[in-house]
Design an enzyme around this catalytic site. Structure first.
Site, PDB file in Angstrom:
ATOM      1  N   THR A  53       0.841  -1.199   0.000  1.00 15.40           N
ATOM      2  CA  THR A  53       0.000   0.000   0.000  1.00 15.40           C
ATOM      3  C   THR A  53       0.875   1.248   0.000  1.00 15.40           C
ATOM      4  O   THR A  53       0.725   2.132  -0.845  1.00 15.40           O
ATOM      5  CB  THR A  53      -0.893   0.007   1.255  1.00 15.40           C
ATOM      6  OG1 THR A  53      -1.554  -1.252   1.354  1.00 15.40           O
ATOM      7  CG2 THR A  53      -1.918   1.112   1.198  1.00 15.40           C
ATOM      8  N   THR A  54       1.807   1.287   0.944  1.00 14.22           N
ATOM      9  CA  THR A  54       2.705   2.433   1.071  1.00 14.22           C
ATOM     10  C   THR A  54       3.547   2.610  -0.187  1.00 14.22           C
ATOM     11  O   THR A  54       3.851   3.732  -0.594  1.00 14.22           O
ATOM     12  CB  THR A  54       3.625   2.224   2.288  1.00 14.22           C
ATOM     13  OG1 THR A  54       2.799   1.970   3.414  1.00 14.22           O
ATOM     14  CG2 THR A  54       4.516   3.406   2.550  1.00 14.22           C
ATOM     15  N   TYR A 145      -2.284 -10.805   2.954  1.00  8.05           N
ATOM     16  CA  TYR A 145      -2.310  -9.414   3.387  1.00  8.05           C
ATOM     17  C   TYR A 145      -3.769  -8.981   3.521  1.00  8.05           C
ATOM     18  O   TYR A 145      -4.441  -8.727   2.531  1.00  8.05           O
ATOM     19  CB  TYR A 145      -1.549  -8.573   2.355  1.00  8.05           C
ATOM     20  CG  TYR A 145      -1.439  -7.082   2.603  1.00  8.05           C
ATOM     21  CD1 TYR A 145      -2.023  -6.454   3.704  1.00  8.05           C
ATOM     22  CD2 TYR A 145      -0.731  -6.282   1.712  1.00  8.05           C
ATOM     23  CE1 TYR A 145      -1.911  -5.094   3.904  1.00  8.05           C
ATOM     24  CE2 TYR A 145      -0.603  -4.918   1.904  1.00  8.05           C
ATOM     25  CZ  TYR A 145      -1.212  -4.325   3.001  1.00  8.05           C
ATOM     26  OH  TYR A 145      -1.095  -2.972   3.178  1.00  8.05           O
ATOM     27  N   LYS A 175      -0.408 -10.611   7.233  1.00  5.97           N
ATOM     28  CA  LYS A 175      -0.161  -9.217   7.586  1.00  5.97           C
ATOM     29  C   LYS A 175      -1.541  -8.627   7.811  1.00  5.97           C
ATOM     30  O   LYS A 175      -2.350  -8.524   6.886  1.00  5.97           O
ATOM     31  CB  LYS A 175       0.555  -8.507   6.448  1.00  5.97           C
ATOM     32  CG  LYS A 175       0.526  -7.002   6.564  1.00  5.97           C
ATOM     33  CD  LYS A 175       1.399  -6.407   5.493  1.00  5.97           C
ATOM     34  CE  LYS A 175       1.083  -4.951   5.194  1.00  5.97           C
ATOM     35  NZ  LYS A 175       0.338  -4.213   6.171  1.00  5.97           N
ATOM     36  N   GLY A 201      -0.584  -4.370  11.071  1.00  9.40           N
ATOM     37  CA  GLY A 201      -0.397  -3.291  10.100  1.00  9.40           C
ATOM     38  C   GLY A 201      -1.188  -2.019  10.343  1.00  9.40           C
ATOM     39  O   GLY A 201      -1.309  -1.202   9.444  1.00  9.40           O
ATOM     40  N   ASP A 203      -0.437   0.794  12.440  1.00 11.33           N
ATOM     41  CA  ASP A 203       0.678   1.223  13.283  1.00 11.33           C
ATOM     42  C   ASP A 203       0.192   1.897  14.568  1.00 11.33           C
ATOM     43  O   ASP A 203       0.761   1.699  15.644  1.00 11.33           O
ATOM     44  CB  ASP A 203       1.589   2.199  12.522  1.00 11.33           C
ATOM     45  CG  ASP A 203       2.050   1.655  11.172  1.00 11.33           C
ATOM     46  OD1 ASP A 203       1.540   0.609  10.740  1.00 11.33           O
ATOM     47  OD2 ASP A 203       2.920   2.291  10.546  1.00 11.33           O
ATOM     48  N   GLU A 204      -0.875   2.703  14.435  1.00 11.04           N
ATOM     49  CA  GLU A 204      -1.364   3.488  15.576  1.00 11.04           C
ATOM     50  C   GLU A 204      -2.013   2.613  16.644  1.00 11.04           C
ATOM     51  O   GLU A 204      -2.373   3.089  17.712  1.00 11.04           O
ATOM     52  CB  GLU A 204      -2.384   4.535  15.105  1.00 11.04           C
ATOM     53  CG  GLU A 204      -1.847   5.517  14.092  1.00 11.04           C
ATOM     54  CD  GLU A 204      -1.861   4.941  12.681  1.00 11.04           C
ATOM     55  OE1 GLU A 204      -2.232   3.762  12.480  1.00 11.04           O
ATOM     56  OE2 GLU A 204      -1.490   5.682  11.764  1.00 11.04           O
ATOM     57  N   VAL A 218       4.227  -4.614  10.286  1.00 13.37           N
ATOM     58  CA  VAL A 218       4.619  -4.070   8.978  1.00 13.37           C
ATOM     59  C   VAL A 218       3.912  -2.744   8.824  1.00 13.37           C
ATOM     60  O   VAL A 218       2.683  -2.703   8.924  1.00 13.37           O
ATOM     61  CB  VAL A 218       4.144  -4.988   7.828  1.00 13.37           C
ATOM     62  CG1 VAL A 218       4.624  -4.447   6.495  1.00 13.37           C
ATOM     63  CG2 VAL A 218       4.592  -6.411   8.022  1.00 13.37           C
ATOM     64  N   SER A 220       4.026   1.720   7.440  1.00 15.55           N
ATOM     65  CA  SER A 220       4.665   2.860   6.791  1.00 15.55           C
ATOM     66  C   SER A 220       5.452   3.716   7.779  1.00 15.55           C
ATOM     67  O   SER A 220       6.498   4.265   7.431  1.00 15.55           O
ATOM     68  CB  SER A 220       3.608   3.731   6.116  1.00 15.55           C
ATOM     69  OG  SER A 220       2.702   4.239   7.091  1.00 15.55           O
TER      70      SER A 220
HETATM   71  C1  LIG Z   1      -3.977   1.654   5.138  1.00 18.58           C
HETATM   72  C2  LIG Z   1      -2.479   1.559   5.251  1.00 18.58           C
HETATM   73  O1  LIG Z   1      -1.757   2.068   4.429  1.00 18.58           O
HETATM   74  N1  LIG Z   1      -1.992   0.891   6.277  1.00 18.58           N
HETATM   75  C3  LIG Z   1      -0.599   0.725   6.529  1.00 18.58           C
HETATM   76  C4  LIG Z   1      -0.267  -0.712   6.624  1.00 18.58           C
HETATM   77  O2  LIG Z   1      -0.913  -1.594   6.177  1.00 18.58           O
HETATM   78  C5  LIG Z   1      -0.167   1.407   7.816  1.00 18.58           C
HETATM   79  O3  LIG Z   1       1.209   1.258   7.984  1.00 18.58           O
HETATM   80  C6  LIG Z   1      -0.529   2.883   7.809  1.00 18.58           C
HETATM   81  O4  LIG Z   1       0.130   3.539   6.779  1.00 18.58           O
HETATM   82  C7  LIG Z   1      -0.156   3.519   9.123  1.00 18.58           C
HETATM   83  O5  LIG Z   1      -0.837   2.899  10.155  1.00 18.58           O
HETATM   84  C8  LIG Z   1      -0.362   5.028   9.119  1.00 18.58           C
HETATM   85  O6  LIG Z   1      -1.732   5.338   9.230  1.00 18.58           O
HETATM   86  C1  LIG Z   2       1.808  -2.011   5.452  1.00 28.72           C
HETATM   87  C2  LIG Z   2       1.688  -1.087   4.403  1.00 28.72           C
HETATM   88  O1  LIG Z   2       1.579   0.080   4.629  1.00 28.72           O
HETATM   89  C3  LIG Z   2       1.899  -1.536   3.040  1.00 28.72           C
HETATM   90  O2  LIG Z   2       1.309  -2.475   2.578  1.00 28.72           O
HETATM   91  O3  LIG Z   2       2.677  -0.925   2.358  1.00 28.72           O
END
Ligand SMILES: CC(=O)N[C@H](C=O)[C@@H](O)[C@H](O)[C@H](O)CO
Ligand SMILES: CC(=O)C(=O)O
Length: 303
Positions: A53-54, A145, A175, A201, A203-204, A218, A220
């Site tokens: 996603t990131t 995932y 994940k 996943g 993070d918060e 895992v 961002s």
């Molecule tokens: C929806 C999304 O992108 N989720 C990420 C992982 O899967 C997280 O790492 C978020 O980026 C993170 O929690 C920040 O909101």
């Molecule tokens: C965990 C996450 O942010 C990603 O899939 O990149």
């Protein structure tokens, strides 16, 4: 020796990496070497999850994803502990091609999201999809995932996991980017008996997931806040609740943003040029990212 016996279990913090782009919007492979050094030296983060996603994986072409995966594996060799390549696509053919490619370049594992335009009708259909991808990289650990907020595919991850070892011998964990702590707890419980990894996943909400026994995370924010979250993990392992909470609350003051914001924050904090996100995402105003980066620098110095 069976593959299962030689699999390195994925644990600890894993950075869900950004995809560096040039100002013109082309992938910028020259950043990846310095990016790896930064994660290891400044954040103490030793594994990566790329093209997720990131990493805007779903906005990249199959060819771009291959070039990125190859660069991460090549530069990460003998430096990173694990490079996990996300291979989820709308077309199963593309996912299979990426899975096969990941195996050919020496990746440590692959992961897939559910397709989200045509959605699987139930957990069985999703398992079948994951299986048909895994057969193109049968020796690579496969992770499901789970990210219902993005895919809209919201059946319990525990239902996807239940019995999956019978159809996918290379299956190695999940994940979990979701907020259902009951389902997450069931995934942890089921995974214990198979020695799989459950990586959280959101993070918060990591602290809540740690209490349930997840094996790693895992995300961002570990790109630029890995250092403080690593300290929190140590405090947690030592049973120091007060310190764990204090570190997590500090962390929360600068976390909770979308990919565009996080990408610009990463550029500000690391000094590496991540570039803009790709449309339909819009770039984040630099001043906004700078304000967040300032907070991060402040408390990084305090700890
Ligand atoms: C929806 C999304 O992108 N989720 C990420 C992982 O899967 C997280 O790492 C978020 O980026 C993170 O929690 C920040 O909101
Ligand atoms: C965990 C996450 O942010 C990603 O899939 O990149």
């Amino acid at each position: 020796i069976t593959p299962a016996a030689i699999i390195k279990k994925l644990t600890g913090l894993v950075a869900a990496t950004f995809t560096p782009l040039t100002a013109e919007g082309e992938i910028n492979l020259s950043v990846i070497g310095p990016y790896i050094d930064y994660l290891i030296e400044k954040q103490n983060v030793k594994s990566v999850f790329i093209n997720g996603t990131t990493g805007e994986g779903c906005s990249l072409t199959v060819d771009e994803r291959k070039q990125l995966a190859a660069a991460w594996c090549q530069h990460g060799k003998d430096k990173l502990e694990q490079v996990i390549v996300h291979v989820g696509c709308m077309s199963i053919k593309d996912s299979q091609e990426l899975a096969q490619h990941a195996a050919s370049i020496g990746a440590d594992g692959i992961a897939v999201i559910s397709p989200s335009y045509f959605k699987p009708v139930n957990a069985d259909a999703l398992r079948l999809f994951i299986k048909e991808v895994s057969t193109f990289a049968p020796d690579l650990p496969m992770y499901y995932y789970h990210i219902p907020s993005m895919t809209g595919v919201a059946f319990d991850a525990a239902d996807v996991l239940n019995g999956i070892e019978q159809v996918i011998p290379s299956f190695q964990g999940v994940k979990y980017t979701g907020t259902d702590l009951r389902d997450l707890g069931q995934c942890v419980c089921y995974s214990q008996s198979h020695n799989w990894s459950v990586l959280f996943g959101v993070d918060e909400q990591l602290l809540g997931a740690l209490v349930l026994g997840v094996h790693g995370a895992v995300g961002s924010t570990y790109n630029y806040l890995g250092c403080i979250v690593n300290k929190m993990l140590v405090a947690f392992d030592n049973g120091n609740h007060m310190q764990t909470r204090a570190l997590f609350h500090h962390y929360l003051c600068s976390a909770g943003f979308d990919v565009s914001v996080n990408k610009q924050v990463m550029s500000e904090v690391s000094g590496l040029a991540m570039g803009p996100p790709r449309l339909p995402l819009l770039p984040c105003p630099v001043s906004k990212a700078q304000a967040i980066a300032l907070k991060i620098k402040d408390f990084s110095q305090g700890h």
